[in-house]
Design an enzyme around this catalytic site. Sequence first.
Site, PDB file in Angstrom:
ATOM      1  N   ASP A   5       0.868  -1.170   0.000  1.00  0.00           N
ATOM      2  CA  ASP A   5       0.000   0.000   0.000  1.00  0.00           C
ATOM      3  C   ASP A   5       0.911   1.227   0.000  1.00  0.00           C
ATOM      4  O   ASP A   5       2.085   1.158   0.369  1.00  0.00           O
ATOM      5  CB  ASP A   5      -0.949  -0.005   1.220  1.00  0.00           C
ATOM      6  CG  ASP A   5      -2.124   0.955   1.010  1.00  0.00           C
ATOM      7  OD1 ASP A   5      -2.090   1.745   0.035  1.00  0.00           O
ATOM      8  OD2 ASP A   5      -3.089   0.928   1.804  1.00  0.00           O
TER       9      ASP A   5
HETATM   10  C1  BGC Z   1      -5.022   3.371   0.236  1.00  0.00           C
HETATM   11  C2  BGC Z   1      -5.140   2.371  -0.891  1.00  0.00           C
HETATM   12  C3  BGC Z   1      -5.013   3.083  -2.207  1.00  0.00           C
HETATM   13  C4  BGC Z   1      -3.678   3.812  -2.239  1.00  0.00           C
HETATM   14  C5  BGC Z   1      -3.402   4.543  -3.542  1.00  0.00           C
HETATM   15  C6  BGC Z   1      -3.806   4.270   0.101  1.00  0.00           C
HETATM   16  O1  BGC Z   1      -3.891   5.338   0.979  1.00  0.00           O
HETATM   17  O2  BGC Z   1      -4.997   2.692   1.465  1.00  0.00           O
HETATM   18  O3  BGC Z   1      -6.373   1.716  -0.816  1.00  0.00           O
HETATM   19  O4  BGC Z   1      -5.136   2.193  -3.263  1.00  0.00           O
HETATM   20  O5  BGC Z   1      -3.660   4.768  -1.184  1.00  0.00           O
HETATM   21  O6  BGC Z   1      -4.170   5.683  -3.656  1.00  0.00           O
END
Ligand code: BGC
Length: 782
Positions: free
Chosen positions: A275
């Site tokens: 993530d």
């Molecule tokens: C989130 C993810 C997301 C990623 C990219 C993170 O803050 O937890 O779900 O895909 O950002 O935007």
Amino acid sequence: MLKKTLLLSAIAATCCVNAGGQNYPKLGTDPIDEVINAMTLDEKLDMVIGAAGIDTDEKATIGNSSELVPGAAGQTNAIPRLGIPAIIMADGPAGVRIDPTREGTDKTFYCTHFPVATVVSSTWNTELAGQIGQAMGDETSHYGIDVLLAPATNIMRNPLNGRNYEYYSEDPLLAGKISVAVVNGIQSNGVGTSLKHFALNNQETNRTSNNVVGSPRTFREIYLKPFEIVVKETQPWTVMTSYNRINGTMASERADLVTEILRHEWGFNGMVVSDWFGGQYATAQMEAGNDLIMPGKTAQREELKRSIVNGHISMEIIDRNIRHILEFIMRTPTFKGHKADNNPDLKAHALITRNAATEGMVLLKNDGGALPLAGGTRKVAVFGRTSYDFIAGGTGSGNVNHAYVVSLTEGLGNAGLRIDRKVQKAYLDYIPKAKAALDKGKKERDRFLPEKLIDEMELPQDMLDKAAKGNDMAIITIGKTSGESMERNVSDNFNLTPAELKMVEGVCGAFHKAGKKVVVILNVCGPVETETWTSMPDAILCVWLPGQEGGNSVADVLTGKECPSGRLPMTWVKRYADVCNKADFPMPDEISEDLINKALAAFKDKRTEGTVRNFDYTEYNEGVYVGYRYYTTKGVSVAYPFGYGLSYTTFEQGRPEVSVNADGDITVRTTVKNTGGMAGKDVVQVYVSAPGKDMDKPARELKGFAKTRKLAPGETQTVEIKIPYVSLASFNEKDSQWQVESGEYKVMVASDAADMAPMTVTVSEKGRVTERVRPCLLKEMK
Ligand code: BGC
């Protein structure tokens, strides 16, 4: 020594080819190993660390670091001399999230805001979930994106979690089966998915550090299960590791999670991606099998380079991860030369979202047949700020930059109803002023946090009385939203605010006095408290966050154009105090600014010693007794159970025929007859009560479900539901094995999880160990 030799050969690889580049091996033409061997050390780092090149230790934030597609969450590095293009990834679970406008062009790049994940699971319709996924994947492809960062299939452990709206259910089977359909739908377009957040990301508070403390049985049976179902039934191109720690170690740094369980046990053959900004040590992430680190920080690159040069990590590990990345890249549209036309059929998708959302709406109450609206209904008085400012979805990475949202009043207008002008004007005057006042008080840090909603306006008694006299009925909308980085408050998000309660009371009082009906629409991100006001309105329709066509979708159900067939994918408790894990979940109202700042500083310094309960660590003391598994076992009476939902028509489910084959697989056959006066769909839910011998068992667990087709009045459909023997297994952590206990199994066809008189057939099963696995995710592991 070996490591140094490998390193030197990696560096030397570049010297053996000519400067013009025509002899360099090329991805797709030459064997992957040759391509990897030809990479310099810096190119290898380019592969495993995303392209953002961000030099910051800021907390994890919502991604938008792609240069190729503005507003996309991120991209990988290209190595043109080896034929490796940059790959683009964009959020998310309710549709593609990219910037709607770009410099230097008047063209817009809006995407369809589909119903949020909770709406999709409320349909209990895997076919429909697949169609929504198909449409999302189509937009992904048209906008030149390789991977849609969806679906998110974390379990709804507690109703306050800010991101529950992005998730499917408190039940692993429902969450898993719906996710399978969504993955297949998206990937049918030749683009990839990212099944997230793996695993146990069930709270937003201190999410990048919070340590989830629990038992392997709890994790495997409940929290990992939807991921297991998806990986075993289909292959998502990528899996995204989560931010949190699990029993002391960052999820993305746990080899037992991302290599042993995911790849060896379940057979995952795609790429594992972190993530955004997640994890602490790039080296540990690489070792564990987290192939790609997104969106990519210079500090991570430097750390990994030091580790490689000093021999602290072997080049085999890096090459293994690069191989996964390259195999993934070869599947992508970008690699195959697909060019974005930036021209998806937004009109067709608007229709898909409009129709799909209706099927996820859950009719909670309908006294005296208040709904569908009586034929003569012409004039309606519409109350509640969100009736005029409808909420399509939640905030954060699960948001979508939509071109428009159809408000409830627009939807009702489109359906031919007349909206009380005076009431409407009062709201249209009030809303912008109240919003401006709220914006004034906004602090800089609030930019990252979910949008605050304005409260309800005062409704003078004479306005109510006049409205009751001049209209056929009243509609009230209660709106609640939530999002990334923060949980919902109990005081004003789970509970209705005093102003909202006063509105419900005032409108119901005035309209009932005039002999007119009142319908409440819940435009909400999750369950809300209903116990104190549920007796007041005639009908309650939960429409969740239904996407950009929201008003039209709701009108379709209110007018009876569509018959509601949604069922709750989670329990609605009577009061927050009844929630199974309330003592082991943060209370957002109690988290101070000081604590948040301390946690951010600790994350920056890579410290782990925090001791604040439900902040630094969260104990999953309820074990497998999550959601209805707890309420049914402990006999807690709830407001609306898991699986609950009313219809405008009636159905009769026949006595189930249950058979067990030689392998112990169960088949349930039953008939469903539409005995009412309107065409509609029904849901068949099969729960199983297993004997508890070596392990204690919840009173019942969902083991199968099916949605009927739209049945005309009088029509019957036979439904067959298969329950594989292995799905009866529980995880015996003492021996680290999945095992089915021998004995009597009650197979129940029930209208919902709390149905006290389900149609039950008892079958007997032989006990057997179905799988032995390596002990993983243990508490002691550091
Ligand atoms: C989130 C993810 C997301 C990623 C990219 C993170 O803050 O937890 O779900 O895909 O950002 O935007």
